[in-house]
Motif scaffolding. Structure first.
Motif, PDB file in Angstrom:
ATOM      1  N   UNK A  30     -72.529  38.428 -41.502  1.00 55.47           N
ATOM      2  CA  UNK A  30     -71.226  38.812 -41.791  1.00 55.47           C
ATOM      3  C   UNK A  30     -71.093  38.354 -43.392  1.00 55.47           C
ATOM      4  N   UNK A  31     -70.573  39.344 -44.125  1.00 59.79           N
ATOM      5  CA  UNK A  31     -70.287  39.458 -45.408  1.00 59.79           C
ATOM      6  C   UNK A  31     -71.539  38.541 -46.220  1.00 59.79           C
ATOM      7  N   UNK A  32     -72.773  39.366 -45.776  1.00 63.87           N
ATOM      8  CA  UNK A  32     -74.092  38.743 -46.452  1.00 63.87           C
ATOM      9  C   UNK A  32     -74.574  37.391 -46.261  1.00 63.87           C
ATOM     10  N   UNK A  33     -73.788  36.849 -45.163  1.00 63.98           N
ATOM     11  CA  UNK A  33     -74.020  35.316 -44.760  1.00 63.98           C
ATOM     12  C   UNK A  33     -74.435  35.461 -43.317  1.00 63.98           C
ATOM     13  N   UNK A  34     -75.821  34.673 -42.987  1.00 65.78           N
ATOM     14  CA  UNK A  34     -76.093  34.598 -41.546  1.00 65.78           C
ATOM     15  C   UNK A  34     -75.545  33.491 -40.752  1.00 65.78           C
ATOM     16  N   UNK A  44     -59.124  38.100 -39.164  1.00 73.95           N
ATOM     17  CA  UNK A  44     -57.850  38.206 -39.031  1.00 73.95           C
ATOM     18  C   UNK A  44     -57.189  37.234 -37.811  1.00 73.95           C
ATOM     19  N   UNK A  45     -56.771  37.995 -36.990  1.00 74.55           N
ATOM     20  CA  UNK A  45     -56.200  37.078 -35.749  1.00 74.55           C
ATOM     21  C   UNK A  45     -57.177  37.055 -34.464  1.00 74.55           C
ATOM     22  N   UNK A  46     -58.263  37.569 -34.741  1.00 77.90           N
ATOM     23  CA  UNK A  46     -59.351  37.739 -33.798  1.00 77.90           C
ATOM     24  C   UNK A  46     -60.451  36.566 -34.011  1.00 77.90           C
ATOM     25  N   UNK A 276     -67.963  34.310 -49.601  1.00 79.65           N
ATOM     26  CA  UNK A 276     -68.890  35.146 -48.641  1.00 79.65           C
ATOM     27  C   UNK A 276     -67.620  35.828 -47.584  1.00 79.65           C
ATOM     28  N   UNK A 277     -66.516  35.278 -47.637  1.00 81.69           N
ATOM     29  CA  UNK A 277     -65.347  35.677 -47.014  1.00 81.69           C
ATOM     30  C   UNK A 277     -64.588  36.611 -47.367  1.00 81.69           C
ATOM     31  N   UNK A 278     -64.450  36.545 -48.916  1.00 77.15           N
ATOM     32  CA  UNK A 278     -63.231  37.454 -49.341  1.00 77.15           C
ATOM     33  C   UNK A 278     -64.175  37.791 -50.661  1.00 77.15           C
ATOM     34  N   UNK A 279     -64.164  38.832 -50.997  1.00 77.04           N
ATOM     35  CA  UNK A 279     -64.486  39.334 -52.587  1.00 77.04           C
ATOM     36  C   UNK A 279     -63.711  38.644 -53.693  1.00 77.04           C
ATOM     37  N   UNK A 317     -58.767  33.648 -44.246  1.00 75.11           N
ATOM     38  CA  UNK A 317     -60.292  33.830 -43.761  1.00 75.11           C
ATOM     39  C   UNK A 317     -60.885  32.643 -43.393  1.00 75.11           C
ATOM     40  N   UNK A 318     -60.062  31.593 -43.047  1.00 71.44           N
ATOM     41  CA  UNK A 318     -60.360  30.170 -42.544  1.00 71.44           C
ATOM     42  C   UNK A 318     -61.246  29.537 -43.590  1.00 71.44           C
ATOM     43  N   UNK A 319     -61.087  29.698 -44.742  1.00 71.28           N
ATOM     44  CA  UNK A 319     -61.986  28.915 -46.058  1.00 71.28           C
ATOM     45  C   UNK A 319     -60.967  28.292 -47.167  1.00 71.28           C
TER      46      UNK A 319
END
Length: 337
Positions: A30-34, A44-46, A276-279, A317-319
Motif C-alpha cells: 500500500x503506497x509503495x510500503x509492504x 478513510x473510515x474503513x 507513504x500514506x499521503x503524497x 491517514x492515521x499518521x
C-alpha cells in the motif's frame, strides 16, 4: 533450457522482499510500503486487513471532506487537488444543483479576496446557508476579515445547528449532515454525510468517488481547466473572470529560496511516517506558492497554514506527526489562557 535467477520452492511464494513464504503469509503493498499478513491499515473510515497478499476492507460509507486553504488551494471531496485564485464570492458546495425536484437544504459560500501583492486570493469569509435555497444572490457580501456567518432560511425543513471550539478550530455542525471546521484564518474543512454522495456541486466537486469529473461547471458541463470551472461558480457576474494561473515565486523570485527552505519540512524526516500514506508533493508545492505570495505581512501564518494542511491529511491517514516546535509555528501560551 536453464534460466538464471532465483525461484521459490514449489508451494512457496516470493514475498517481494527476498524471501519465500506460504500463501497464507503473503504480504500486501500500500503506497509503495509492504505490510505483513494480518496487518491492518485505515483507509478513510474503513479498516483493511492483509489476507493472503490481498487487502480485505470493510465497506462502510464515509463522510466526505473538502479542504480550502491558503492562497486558493482546493482539495475536493473526491481528492482532486487544484488551485484557483478568484476574487469574488463562490459556491464552495451546495445541494441545489439544477434538479427541478430538489430545492436544496444548504449552501456554503466562500468570499475570496486578494492577499499579498502578487494577485493570489485567500478565503477570508464563509457563509453557511441552512434551509431551502432561495435568492441567495440578494444577500449582501461582507468584507470583514476572517468571519463566519450562519444564515437560517425561513422556509423549508427546520435545520438545527451547533457550534463549538475544538483546539484551534471553530466547528459548526448542522442536523442535515453538514459540518464546517474553520481555523478562523484561511483554512476551511467541509464535511458531508454519505447521504450527499453525487448530490452536491461547487468548487468542492460532486462527491461521487470519481475525481475525474469534479470540474463540473454550474451549467452541468465537464471541463478540464480549473479556471473555467472556478469562474462558473462565482456568485456575481460583476466579478472579473480569472484568465491565468498566478505563479507568485516567478513574480517574487527573491522569496523563492526562503520559501523552499521553510517548506522543505513537509518532505523531511519530520513527516517521514506520513510520506507513504499521503503524497507530500502537492502540499509542498502549495506551501512554496503561499510562502512566496504572502509578502504583505503574515508570511509565517501562510507557511504554518500550508504545513498544517498536510499534517491534517496525515492525521486522517492515521499518521500523527508532532511538527510544531517553539521555533516552528508554535501555539503560544496565551492561546490557553
Amino acid at each position: 533450457e536453464c534460466v538464471s535467477g532465483c525461484v521459490c520452492p514449489e508451494g512457496l511464494f516470493d514475498d517481494g522482499r527476498g524471501g519465500c513464504v506460504e500463501q497464507k503469509d503473503c504480504p500486501c503493498i500500500h503506497n509503495n510500503e509492504w505490510y505483513s499478513s494480518g496487518d491492518k491499515i485505515k483507509v478513510d473510515c474503513n479498516t483493511c486487513t492483509c489476507q493472503k497478499g490481498v487487502w480485505k476492507c470493510t465497506d462502510d460509507v464515509c463522510y466526505g471532506t473538502c479542504t480550502i486553504y491558503g492562497s486558493g488551494h482546493y482539495n475536493t471531496f473526491d481528492g482532486k487537488f487544484y488551485d484557483f485564485d478568484g476574487s469574488c464570492e463562490y459556491v464552495a458546495t451546495q445541494d441545489f444543483c439544477g434538479d427541478k425536484n430538489s430545492s436544496g437544504s444548504f449552501s456554503i459560500i466562500t468570499e475570496n479576496v486578494p492577499c499579498g501583492t502578487t494577485g493570489v486570493t485567500c478565503s477570508k469569509a464563509i457563509k453557511m446557508f441552512l434551509g431551502v435555497m432561495k435568492a441567495l444572490s440578494n444577500r449582501s457580501a461582507t468584507s470583514l476579515r476572517a468571519i463566519l456567518e450562519v444564515i437560517l432560511k425561513d422556509v423549508g425543513d427546520d435545520v438545527q445547528y451547533w457550534n463549538r471550539t475544538v483546539g484551534l478550530y471553530l466547528v459548526i455542525e448542522a442536523s442535515n449532515g453538514v459540518m464546517l471546521i474553520w481555523d478562523k484564518k484561511t483554512t476551511v474543512f467541509i464535511k458531508l454525510s454519505p447521504d450527499y454522495k453525487g448530490k452536491v456541486c461547487g468548487l468542492c466537486g460532486n462527491f461521487d468517488d470519481k475525481a475525474n469529473n469534479d470540474f463540473t461547471t454550474r451549467s452541468g458541463l465537464q471541463d478540464t481547466n480549473p479556471l473555467n470551472f472556478g469562474n462558473s461558480w462565482k456568485q456575481s457576474p460583476m466579478c472579473p473572470d480569472v484568465t491565468e494561473e498566478i505563479k507568485p515565486c516567478d513574480l517574487k523570485p527573491h522569496r523563492k529560496s526562503w520559501a523552499e527552505k521553510e517548506c522543505s519540512i513537509i518532505q523531511s524526516e519530520v513527516f517521514k511516517i506520513c510520506h507513504s500514506k499521503v503524497n507530500p508533493q502537492p502540499f509542498y508545492e502549495a506551501c512554496v506558492h503561499d510562502a512566496c505570495s504572502c509578502d504583505s505581512g503574515g508570511d509565517c501564518e501562510c507557511f504554518c497554514s500550508a504545513v498544517a494542511a498536510y499534517a491534517q491529511e496525515c492525521i486522517k491517514a492515521e499518521a500523527c506527526v508532532f511538527w510544531r516546535t517553539p521555533d516552528i509555528c508554535p501555539i503560544f501560551c496565551d492561546y490557553y489562557n
